[in-house]
Design a protein around this motif. Structure first.
Motif, PDB file in Angstrom:
ATOM      1  N   PRO A  28      44.968  55.841  42.097  1.00 38.06           N
ATOM      2  CA  PRO A  28      44.536  54.569  42.705  1.00 38.06           C
ATOM      3  C   PRO A  28      43.017  54.414  42.698  1.00 38.06           C
ATOM      4  O   PRO A  28      42.276  55.379  42.863  1.00 38.06           O
ATOM      5  CB  PRO A  28      45.060  54.663  44.140  1.00 38.06           C
ATOM      6  CG  PRO A  28      46.205  55.600  44.053  1.00 38.06           C
ATOM      7  CD  PRO A  28      45.810  56.612  43.012  1.00 38.06           C
ATOM      8  N   VAL A  29      42.584  53.188  42.499  1.00 39.66           N
ATOM      9  CA  VAL A  29      41.171  52.843  42.453  1.00 39.66           C
ATOM     10  C   VAL A  29      40.931  51.720  43.477  1.00 39.66           C
ATOM     11  O   VAL A  29      41.668  50.736  43.503  1.00 39.66           O
ATOM     12  CB  VAL A  29      40.775  52.363  41.041  1.00 39.66           C
ATOM     13  CG1 VAL A  29      39.377  51.783  41.023  1.00 39.66           C
ATOM     14  CG2 VAL A  29      40.906  53.499  40.032  1.00 39.66           C
ATOM     15  N   THR A  30      39.917  51.871  44.306  1.00 32.99           N
ATOM     16  CA  THR A  30      39.576  50.857  45.297  1.00 32.99           C
ATOM     17  C   THR A  30      38.531  49.909  44.731  1.00 32.99           C
ATOM     18  O   THR A  30      37.544  50.341  44.142  1.00 32.99           O
ATOM     19  CB  THR A  30      39.034  51.515  46.578  1.00 32.99           C
ATOM     20  OG1 THR A  30      40.036  52.389  47.101  1.00 32.99           O
ATOM     21  CG2 THR A  30      38.659  50.489  47.628  1.00 32.99           C
ATOM     22  N   ILE A  31      38.773  48.614  44.922  1.00 31.68           N
ATOM     23  CA  ILE A  31      37.813  47.585  44.516  1.00 31.68           C
ATOM     24  C   ILE A  31      37.166  47.045  45.787  1.00 31.68           C
ATOM     25  O   ILE A  31      37.845  46.663  46.738  1.00 31.68           O
ATOM     26  CB  ILE A  31      38.506  46.437  43.748  1.00 31.68           C
ATOM     27  CG1 ILE A  31      39.286  46.977  42.542  1.00 31.68           C
ATOM     28  CG2 ILE A  31      37.488  45.377  43.335  1.00 31.68           C
ATOM     29  CD1 ILE A  31      38.445  47.691  41.502  1.00 31.68           C
ATOM     30  N   THR A  32      35.838  47.030  45.794  1.00 26.75           N
ATOM     31  CA  THR A  32      35.099  46.574  46.969  1.00 26.75           C
ATOM     32  C   THR A  32      34.519  45.190  46.729  1.00 26.75           C
ATOM     33  O   THR A  32      34.250  44.801  45.591  1.00 26.75           O
ATOM     34  CB  THR A  32      33.963  47.552  47.320  1.00 26.75           C
ATOM     35  OG1 THR A  32      33.043  47.596  46.225  1.00 26.75           O
ATOM     36  CG2 THR A  32      34.489  48.943  47.606  1.00 26.75           C
ATOM     37  N   LEU A  33      34.328  44.482  47.807  1.00 28.69           N
ATOM     38  CA  LEU A  33      33.663  43.185  47.772  1.00 28.69           C
ATOM     39  C   LEU A  33      32.691  43.194  48.939  1.00 28.69           C
ATOM     40  O   LEU A  33      33.103  43.349  50.094  1.00 28.69           O
ATOM     41  CB  LEU A  33      34.676  42.053  47.917  1.00 28.69           C
ATOM     42  CG  LEU A  33      34.130  40.626  47.890  1.00 28.69           C
ATOM     43  CD1 LEU A  33      33.411  40.336  46.568  1.00 28.69           C
ATOM     44  CD2 LEU A  33      35.259  39.626  48.096  1.00 28.69           C
ATOM     45  N   GLY A  34      31.418  43.090  48.635  1.00 25.54           N
ATOM     46  CA  GLY A  34      30.405  43.166  49.695  1.00 25.54           C
ATOM     47  C   GLY A  34      30.420  44.515  50.391  1.00 25.54           C
ATOM     48  O   GLY A  34      30.281  44.580  51.604  1.00 25.54           O
TER      49      GLY A  34
END
Length: 89
Positions: A28-34
């Motif tokens: 799993p890969v986490t995608i961040t926003l801000g």
């Protein structure tokens, strides 16, 4: 399922989607926003495993409760009420 230890911004995802998708196929890969985690990319096998382990209970009402379950519920309420009455003076 392994926990995500890779974090990428949405900008990273738009710049190098192939690399990030290839990594998400492995874990799993986490995608961040801000700088806040917003999404997780994971392979279909991990996703299906999560779905199969999820809780499939549905909300309902007393009116839609099966008769056998309603009887158990009614019995539990009666037992609780008797125990509560016995403790009062």
């Amino acid at each position: 399922m392994p926990q995500s230890d890779s974090f990428y911004s949405t900008t990273d995802l738009s710049r190098k989607p192939g690399d990030i998708i290839a990594e998400a196929l492995r874990h799993p890969v986490t995608i961040t926003l801000g700088y806040k985690p917003r999404l997780v990319l994971l392979n279909i096998e991990d996703y299906e495993r999560l779905l199969s382990q999820s809780d499939h209970r549905m909300p309902g009402t007393i009116e839609t409760m099966p008769d056998a379950l309603f009887s158990e519920f009614e019995s539990a309420v009666d037992t609780y009420a008797q125990d509560d009455d016995g403790g009062r003076s």
